[in-house]
Scaffold this motif. Structure first.
Motif, PDB file in Angstrom:
ATOM      1  N   ILE A  91       0.903  -1.158  -0.033  1.00  8.86           N
ATOM      2  CA  ILE A  91       0.143  -0.156   0.197  1.00  8.86           C
ATOM      3  C   ILE A  91       0.889   1.269  -0.183  1.00  8.86           C
ATOM      4  N   SER A  92       2.056   1.058   0.837  1.00  9.66           N
ATOM      5  CA  SER A  92       3.022   2.264   0.564  1.00  9.66           C
ATOM      6  C   SER A  92       3.541   2.679  -0.955  1.00  9.66           C
ATOM      7  N   ARG A  93       3.335   1.687  -1.705  1.00  7.65           N
ATOM      8  CA  ARG A  93       3.723   2.092  -3.051  1.00  7.65           C
ATOM      9  C   ARG A  93       2.616   2.926  -3.869  1.00  7.65           C
ATOM     10  N   ASN A  94       1.421   3.093  -3.339  1.00  8.14           N
ATOM     11  CA  ASN A  94       0.296   3.572  -3.754  1.00  8.14           C
ATOM     12  C   ASN A  94       0.083   3.042  -5.247  1.00  8.14           C
ATOM     13  N   LEU A  95       0.105   1.848  -5.434  1.00  3.14           N
ATOM     14  CA  LEU A  95      -0.318   1.131  -6.817  1.00  3.14           C
ATOM     15  C   LEU A  95      -1.106   0.195  -6.434  1.00  3.14           C
ATOM     16  N   PRO A  96      -1.909  -0.354  -7.462  1.00  2.00           N
ATOM     17  CA  PRO A  96      -3.119  -1.210  -7.406  1.00  2.00           C
ATOM     18  C   PRO A  96      -2.442  -2.704  -6.931  1.00  2.00           C
ATOM     19  N   VAL A  97      -3.192  -3.234  -5.990  1.00  2.00           N
ATOM     20  CA  VAL A  97      -2.800  -4.376  -5.255  1.00  2.00           C
ATOM     21  C   VAL A  97      -4.084  -5.585  -5.499  1.00  2.00           C
ATOM     22  N   LEU A  98      -3.816  -6.785  -5.769  1.00  3.09           N
ATOM     23  CA  LEU A  98      -4.900  -7.632  -5.638  1.00  3.09           C
ATOM     24  C   LEU A  98      -4.425  -8.758  -4.765  1.00  3.09           C
ATOM     25  N   VAL A  99      -5.386  -8.903  -3.550  1.00  4.41           N
ATOM     26  CA  VAL A  99      -4.641  -9.553  -2.469  1.00  4.41           C
ATOM     27  C   VAL A  99      -5.763 -10.929  -2.141  1.00  4.41           C
ATOM     28  N   GLU A 100      -5.089 -11.938  -2.224  1.00  2.00           N
ATOM     29  CA  GLU A 100      -5.733 -13.132  -1.695  1.00  2.00           C
ATOM     30  C   GLU A 100      -6.634 -13.130  -0.478  1.00  2.00           C
ATOM     31  N   LYS A 101      -8.037 -13.430  -0.601  1.00  2.00           N
ATOM     32  CA  LYS A 101      -8.740 -13.448   0.483  1.00  2.00           C
ATOM     33  C   LYS A 101      -8.261 -14.606   1.556  1.00  2.00           C
ATOM     34  N   PRO A 102      -8.747 -14.311   2.895  1.00  3.53           N
ATOM     35  CA  PRO A 102      -9.465 -13.301   3.472  1.00  3.53           C
ATOM     36  C   PRO A 102      -8.583 -11.976   3.833  1.00  3.53           C
ATOM     37  N   VAL A 103      -7.265 -12.046   3.389  1.00  7.84           N
ATOM     38  CA  VAL A 103      -6.190 -11.048   4.154  1.00  7.84           C
ATOM     39  C   VAL A 103      -5.762 -11.216   5.460  1.00  7.84           C
ATOM     40  N   ALA A 104      -6.691 -11.555   6.156  1.00  9.49           N
ATOM     41  CA  ALA A 104      -6.257 -11.662   7.702  1.00  9.49           C
ATOM     42  C   ALA A 104      -7.142 -12.794   8.490  1.00  9.49           C
ATOM     43  N   MET A 105      -6.558 -13.194   9.541  1.00 13.53           N
ATOM     44  CA  MET A 105      -7.031 -14.194  10.541  1.00 13.53           C
ATOM     45  C   MET A 105      -8.504 -13.541  11.082  1.00 13.53           C
ATOM     46  N   SER A 106      -8.398 -12.133  11.275  1.00 20.39           N
ATOM     47  CA  SER A 106      -9.591 -11.699  12.169  1.00 20.39           C
ATOM     48  C   SER A 106      -9.723 -10.152  11.533  1.00 20.39           C
TER      49      SER A 106
END
Length: 338
Positions: A91-106
């Motif tokens: 996110i610090s690069r401020n460019l588009p990111v596609l991140v696998e679900k669910p991202v976090a455990m909570s």
């Protein structure tokens, strides 16, 4: 509008597990190219993965790739427990990111995210099943429906008895279904949840939700049942059935088969009106992945799809999972998922 030319966009990939294969195929399928890849630090498998897909740049350190790589878009397909630090850097690069679900455990872990989350798309690929999108359009214009959801998730063994280990599948896999319910029906509130016996969650759970459009949803967590994941919606005389989720069957009316001497029992069979199957061309890719990659491409152009999932969507899916996993006593119904 973003100045990126998506037909030559450079996509970086973090992860070389099974799901990464599907991401590379889909990215290539929409005219972009994976040019850089990294896995865990000093991975011994990332080199062969890069050779398999003709990826020219292999990085030993995923953090270095994220911070120093020359990429236009990033796909994060790392294990869930390793995802948040990588996403924070991305996110610090401020460019588009596609991140696998669910991202976090909570859901609470997502509170640490800073920066511009609007550049982040969560990979809930089932949003891009054509038949799920068709049912969404029907539910948007129909009168309130009765919706039934069946989730026969597996429970996992745990040496410590930790809930997030036993119910890991509810967090990491069933989150897909919780997201689809919201995607189909709109904003939700939970009006009831209970479990069999003395509220033994491991025996399963029944949750009742109401959507902002008035749809009433019965969600059954029948752990390890001999059943398939499914969604049905009843509107007047019609039943819309996603079973499996890639196939939309529409029923209207009942066929009555009168008893005969050979079969002396009257039977009733739902009358199949139509069955909307996926186009055979879709099976070249993992279901939903090509549409998901196209939506990511649109995000890179500055034209985000209304179907894409944001970080707030995965937060709400995780909130539903947490209510199902945690003790059921003294829950203040109704509970708004917000």
């Amino acid at each position: 509008m973003n100045s990126i030319k998506p037909e030559i966009a450079r996509i970086a990939l973090v992860g070389c597990g099974p799901i990464s294969n599907f991401h590379v195929d889909a990215v290539n399928g929409v005219g972009m190219r994976v040019t850089d890849v990294a896995a865990s630090k000093n991975s011994v498998t990332v080199g062969s993965f890069a050779s398999k897909f003709d990826i020219p740049n292999v990085w030993k350190d995923p953090e270095q790739l994220i911070l120093e790589g020359s990429w236009d878009g990033l796909v994060l397909a790392a294990p869930t427990k390793a995802m948040l630090p990588l996403l924070t850097l991305a996110i610090s690069r401020n460019l588009p990111v596609l991140v696998e679900k669910p991202v976090a455990m909570s859901s609470f872990a997502l509170d640490s995210i800073q920066g511009n989350p609007q550049q982040v798309m969560v990979a809930y690929n089932r949003r891009f099943y054509p038949k799920i999108q068709e049912l969404k359009q029907i539910l948007q214009i129909s009168k309130p429906a009765l919706i039934s959801v069946e989730i026969p998730e597996k429970l996992l063994p745990s040496s410590t008895g930790a809930l997030n280990e036993i119910y890991s599948g509810v967090i990491q896999n069933s989150a897909h279904m919780f997201d689809i319910i919201r995607f189909l029906a709109g904003a939700l509130e939970i009006v009831f949840v209970d479990s069999p016996g003395d509220r033994k969650r491991e025996l399963g759970s029944l949750m009742v939700l109401r959507s902002e459009h008035g749809h009433l949803i019965s969600l059954k967590m029948n752990y390890q049942a001999s059943a398939n994941f499914s969604i049905t919606a009843d509107i007047d005389t019609k039943r819309y059935s996603l079973l499996p989720l890639e196939l939309l069957s529409i029923y209207d009316g009942m066929n009555v088969v009168e008893p005969t001497q050979e079969v002396p029992v009257r039977s009733y069979k739902p009358q199949l009106q139509s069955q909307l199957r996926s186009d055979p061309s879709e099976f070249k890719y993992k279901p939903g992945f090509l549409g998901q990659a196209q939506a990511f491409k649109e995000l890179m152009l500055g034209e985000p799809s209304s179907y894409m999932a944001h970080l707030d969507d995965t937060r709400k899916a995780l909130q539903i999972a947490e209510i199902l996993i945690n003790p059921l006593n003294q829950l203040p119904f109704p509970i708004k998922i917000n």
